[in-house]
Scaffold this motif. Structure first.
Motif, PDB file in Angstrom:
ATOM      1  N   LEU A 119      91.277  -5.635 154.855  1.00 14.73           N
ATOM      2  CA  LEU A 119      90.513  -5.948 153.643  1.00 14.73           C
ATOM      3  C   LEU A 119      89.419  -4.927 153.356  1.00 14.73           C
ATOM      4  N   LYS A 120      88.914  -4.256 154.381  1.00 14.78           N
ATOM      5  CA  LYS A 120      87.813  -3.305 154.193  1.00 14.78           C
ATOM      6  C   LYS A 120      88.282  -1.851 154.146  1.00 14.78           C
ATOM      7  N   ASN A 121      89.580  -1.635 154.242  1.00 14.27           N
ATOM      8  CA  ASN A 121      90.131  -0.283 154.363  1.00 14.27           C
ATOM      9  C   ASN A 121      90.364   0.343 152.986  1.00 14.27           C
ATOM     10  N   GLU A 122      89.600   1.397 152.665  1.00 15.37           N
ATOM     11  CA  GLU A 122      89.719   2.067 151.371  1.00 15.37           C
ATOM     12  C   GLU A 122      91.021   2.850 151.225  1.00 15.37           C
ATOM     13  N   LEU A 153      83.781 -10.728 150.817  1.00 14.76           N
ATOM     14  CA  LEU A 153      83.554 -10.523 152.256  1.00 14.76           C
ATOM     15  C   LEU A 153      82.067 -10.443 152.572  1.00 14.76           C
ATOM     16  N   LYS A 154      81.311  -9.873 151.644  1.00 11.12           N
ATOM     17  CA  LYS A 154      79.878  -9.716 151.846  1.00 11.12           C
ATOM     18  C   LYS A 154      79.204 -11.066 152.047  1.00 11.12           C
ATOM     19  N   ASP A 182      73.764  -8.811 142.373  1.00  7.60           N
ATOM     20  CA  ASP A 182      74.386  -9.957 143.038  1.00  7.60           C
ATOM     21  C   ASP A 182      73.341 -11.032 143.273  1.00  7.60           C
ATOM     22  N   CYS A 183      73.830 -12.239 143.485  1.00 13.25           N
ATOM     23  CA  CYS A 183      72.946 -13.349 143.830  1.00 13.25           C
ATOM     24  C   CYS A 183      73.259 -13.825 145.238  1.00 13.25           C
ATOM     25  N   TYR A 184      72.298 -14.470 145.844  1.00 11.17           N
ATOM     26  CA  TYR A 184      72.558 -15.063 147.145  1.00 11.17           C
ATOM     27  C   TYR A 184      71.769 -16.351 147.296  1.00 11.17           C
TER      28      TYR A 184
END
Length: 404
Positions: free
Chosen positions: A246-249, A301-302, A326-328
């Motif tokens: 999932l993180k692989n560009e 994912l973040k 972004d919100c958190y």
């Protein structure tokens, strides 16, 4: 006359493979002719290490030969020249100056005209030291030249690895490029899509294992037949494997090399390099996943730890309508709020925090009105089915963008 039981040791490194004088057959022939011309020598066996560096003494046939020395199956070792035995002066001095004499092993290096029974203290001579230092520095020179070529290839955007990443194959017409492997690429796509559907990495792992999908290492070993001895074979998928995909560009067409390097020439230990030193080549190959999908998955994912909580519905969809940050989520005095990151850090936005329960009620009313539904409770399935993005504004209002 004493008869010596001979081990003919033969080694060829990857860098030597195109040098005919050092070929396996040539080394064997030189040793065989020498033995035939010396009646006190009796060949026991050839010990061949093909594809092993002279600076590395952890070689399978070399280890077998040493074991046969201990078992007294052999008492003489012959090599074509000293560089075939090794190219690390420190280890050579240990073996030839200590280990072999302790076991009464005769050592012969044909091209160097060296025979230990003619000079028992040959390893203490200046000539011996200079010879081995020359061989060692030859290796250093070759290593530096190979590294320089590899860096040049990386800068050009040429892939220099052994095998292509999962989802791709090396292009048969250009080994520095990739072509898509349809089967594995479809698995990669499914993994990305399952995240967009709201599934957790654990759920994805369970699905892949239940459907008996081969892990990347197993697929390379059993299907594409391209793998390395260093590759650890994994029989089952786990969260780490899914996360790495999932993180692989690579999957958006970007080639990234040089993330790690050897700590030094004499060790296999790898250390991470600074990101500024990575070799990045965009549009190197055809993507499996589009950039929009990839970026959305990175956002999910973040906040994956929050998203996977049963009571969390919104974090992957929320955006500050005032500054697009972004919100958190944070808790204050026992109450959950959603914050704009820039506002919370006081770096240019003044969006006020919104209570979680109030926001969920606003969104539920908006969905019911827009979709002509009568949902009583807002759920993750409803959010994932209908909502693409939710923007928060200072006037206490929201703007919901719906999926087409």
């Amino acid at each position: 006359m004493m008869k010596y039981k001979v081990a003919a040791y033969v080694r060829l490194s990857k860098d030597d493979k195109y040098t005919e004088s050092n070929s396996i057959n040539n080394q064997k022939n030189v040793i065989k002719e020498y033995i035939n011309n010396n009646s006190d020598l009796d060949l026991v066996d050839y010990y061949v290490d093909n594809g092993y560096s002279g600076t590395n003494f952890n070689r399978p046939s070399f280890a077998t030969m040493c074991l046969d020395i201990v078992k007294k199956k052999i008492n003489c070792v012959i090599v074509k020249d000293m560089s075939r035995f090794g190219r690390d002066y420190g280890w050579i001095k240990v073996y030839l100056g200590e280990t072999f004499p302790e076991h009464n092993i005769r050592f012969i290096s044909i091209s160097d005209n060296l025979d230990s029974i003619k000079n028992e203290n040959y390893t203490d001579s200046l000539e011996f030291a200079l010879l081995n230092i020359a061989y060692e520095h030859y290796t250093i020179d070759i290593s530096e030249k190979v590294s320089a070529v590899k860096h040049m290839q990386q800068n050009k955007g040429d892939f220099i690895g052994v095998s292509a990443p999962y989802g791709y194959l090396k292009d048969p017409n250009d080994c520095h490029k990739f072509i898509i492997d349809d089967y594995a690429a479809n698995i990669v796509k499914e993994i990305f899509y399952m995240i967009l559907e709201g599934k957790s990495k654990k759920e994805i792992t369970n699905i892949l294992n239940k459907e008996n999908v081969l892990t990347p290492s197993k697929y390379k070993s059993e299907v594409t037949k391209v793998t390395s001895e260093k590759t650890i074979q994994s029989n089952s998928w786990n969260n780490h494997m899914v996360n790495e995909i999932l993180k692989n560009e690579t999957y958006i067409g970007t080639l990234i090399q040089g993330k790690s390097r050897k700590q030094s020439r004499k060790t296999k230990k790898m250390i991470k390099t600074d990101q500024i030193d990575w070799k990045i080549c965009e549009n190197h190959h055809n993507p499996i996943v589009d950039k929009e999908t990839f970026e959305m998955v990175q956002k999910i994912l973040k906040f994956s730890q929050i998203i996977q909580e049963e009571n969390e519905l919104l974090i992957s969809k929320l955006v500050c309508g005032e500054c697009s940050s972004d919100c958190y989520r944070r808790k204050a005095k026992g109450i959950l709020y959603y914050w704009c990151k820039s506002s919370f850090r006081k770096i240019g936005c003044n969006l006020k925090a919104v209570r979680k329960d109030a926001l969920e009620n606003m969104i539920l009313r908006d969905i019911n009105s827009n979709q002509k539904k009568d949902f009583k409770i807002l759920t993750k399935d409803i959010i994932n089915k209908y909502v693409d993005k939710i923007e928060l504004y200072n006037n206490g209002k929201i703007a919901v963008t719906y999926k087409k």
